[in-house]
Design an enzyme around this catalytic site. Structure first.
Site: not given
Ligand code: LAG
Ligand code: CA
Length: 453
Positions: A56, A96, A152, A182, A208, A272
């Site tokens: 979140t 971003n 975005d 990020d 990153e 991650d």
């Molecule tokens: C990053 N670096 O480029 C972060 O290190 C990584 O932890 C972030 O993804 C990502 N980029 C966006 O800042 C994390 C989770 C994702 C999560 C996202 C947004 O790895 O799994 O997505 O943060 O909270 C989640 C759900 C997805 C869904 C999305 C939008 O897992 O299924 O599509 O939220 O609702």
């Molecule tokens: Ca972008």
């Protein structure tokens, strides 16, 4: 103009992933300051969507300083108390994109239809989804479409750039010393440069950029803006420690196609890839026990890059699970254990290797490399220090040239504090040679500033 501050090769920082501001302040005073860490990477401090999952934090709703980490007053208190201990704070800046869809923030605000307290629909790119094949053949889509459905930002627009720079400038004014940017791969390097140009000071910047080779966007595009995460290092080091031969680490900087040492942020695992997010492979983590400690010993004692130690929590196989509800520092106890917070940075071998790095940083040259062609290695840091690692299943027992003057040295990894000699000792003869004896899955690191008189 923006001048990059470079961390000295003596430094190590730690990512206190999902720690609260109060816990981080306590940790600066109780441990990080006294031991000599340089800085802490914190989880994103800005207002984010409500929910229990750790991620979140990567869905911003505004740049107000209200988050699961704490409120603005607690954030400021953390910076002050850490600074008093000589510890810098690096903020994870999520710039971003903004939160997906519609909902409610941790501070109770509603957002939706690309309407946020600080942005409106015209501040975003026209929606399109980043598909997995885009990473290989469409740089434009990687930077202009939506990453996992996150709206975005049009980082090319002056209004967006000024809003982001305003956020970063406010943090610097509060005493923040550096930023992890990020999802930098998802922003054109020139957009990041335009934002950095508006900064009033010169914080440490690391972008990153996940580049393990074979993609349309490469990490080197970002080197003019500051430092960059070196993911090839994490993946290759993990592979060598899990499946390969440590002997193959000889001269790895030349073999692995890495960025220049003074640009590279290196790490064994990150938040991650330790849980299979962010395109992870087979990475070493706290779950590997002693093997993980040895990988960190190598990272911290070898002069390549600016190392980040990961500090994690037990997620019981649930890759979305947020951190433990217990604070790390409870009134009468420390919740660093297998079930809760892992506190890898407090593992004696990892802390000891960090202290070794601080003591030997003035000598960047590797000399007297030795290996048994398998999983036993040793090397010196010029004439300041000497390291041996046995990742094999046999005892290591060999006489080696250490490059150090005669004397009896205290092993920095196995002693219980920087002021005693409670662990192993190594006796070096007048010709610089010493008998090096190590059990399987053990290591030692000696240096000029820890000798028995
Ligand atoms: C990053 N670096 O480029 C972060 O290190 C990584 O932890 C972030 O993804 C990502 N980029 C966006 O800042 C994390 C989770 C994702 C999560 C996202 C947004 O790895 O799994 O997505 O943060 O909270 C989640 C759900 C997805 C869904 C999305 C939008 O897992 O299924 O599509 O939220 O609702
Ligand atoms: Ca972008």
């Amino acid at each position: 103009s923006h001048v990059m501050a470079t961390p000295s090769s003596t430094s190590t920082f730690v990512h206190l992933f999902e720690w609260s501001w109060a816990d981080i302040a306590n940790e600066c005073e109780a441990f990080l300051g006294p031991q000599g860490f340089k800085a802490v990477q914190i989880s994103p401090p800005n207002e984010h969507i409500a929910g229990e999952q750790w991620w979140t934090r990567y869905q911003p709703v505004s740049y107000e300083l209200t988050s699961r980490g704490g409120n603005r007053a607690q954030f400021i208190d953390m910076i002050k108390r850490c600074k008093a201990q000589g510890i810098d704070i690096y903020v994870d800046a999520v710039i971003n994109h903004m939160a997906h869809g519609n909902g409610i923030s941790i501070a109770g605000k509603t957002y939706g239809n690309k309407q946020y307290p600080i942005y409106e629909p015209k501040d975003f790119h026209k929606p399109c989804a980043i598909k997995s094949e885009d990473y290989v053949n469409d740089a434009w889509r990687v930077q202009n479409c939506e990453l996992v459905g996150l709206h975005d930002l049009d980082t090319d627009s002056p209004r967006v750039q000024t809003t982001i720079a305003g956020y970063l400038n406010e943090l610097v004014k509060l005493g923040v010393a550096g930023f992890r940017l990020d999802a930098s791969k998802h922003m054109p390097a020139k957009d990041i440069a335009a934002i950095l140009k508006q900064l009033q000071h010169s914080p440490l910047i690391f972008q990153e950029v996940i580049d393990q080779g074979g993609e349309a966007i490469t990490a080197d595009t970002y080197l003019n803006n500051g430092m960059v995460t070196e993911f090839k290092y994490s993946v290759k080091l993990s592979h060598v420690f899990k499946k390969g031969r440590l002997a193959s680490l000889k001269g790895f900087e030349k073999d692995w196609d890495l960025m220049p040492s003074d640009k590279a942020i290196v790490f064994t695992d990150n938040h991650d890839n330790q849980r299979g997010h962010g395109g992870a492979g087979d990475i070493v983590t706290f779950q590997d026990g002693k093997l993980y400690e040895l990988a960190n010993v190598f990272m911290l004692t070898y002069p390549y890059g600016y190392p980040k130690v990961m500090s994690s929590y037990n997620f019981n196989g649930d890759t979305d699970a947020g951190g433990p509800t217990e604070q790390v520092h409870q009134s009468d106890k420390l919740n660093c254990n297998d079930q809760l917070w892992q506190c890898e940075h407090r593992k004696p071998y990892i802390t000891g290797a960090m202290r070794f790095r601080a003591q030997t940083g003035k000598s960047q040259s590797i000399q007297h490399w030795w290996d048994n062609d398998k999983n036993q290695i040793a090397f010196s840091r010029g004439d300041l220090g000497f390291v041996a690692i046995n990742r094999g299943s046999q005892v290591m027992n060999v006489t080696l040239q250490t490059g150090l003057p005669a004397g009896v040295y205290c092993d920095e990894l196995s002693r219980t504090s920087a002021n005693d000699c409670s662990g192993k000792t190594v006796s070096i003869a007048r010709d610089g040679k010493a008998n090096i004896a190590l059990k399987p899955m053990d290591a030692l690191a000696i240096h000029r500033f820890a000798q028995v008189n």
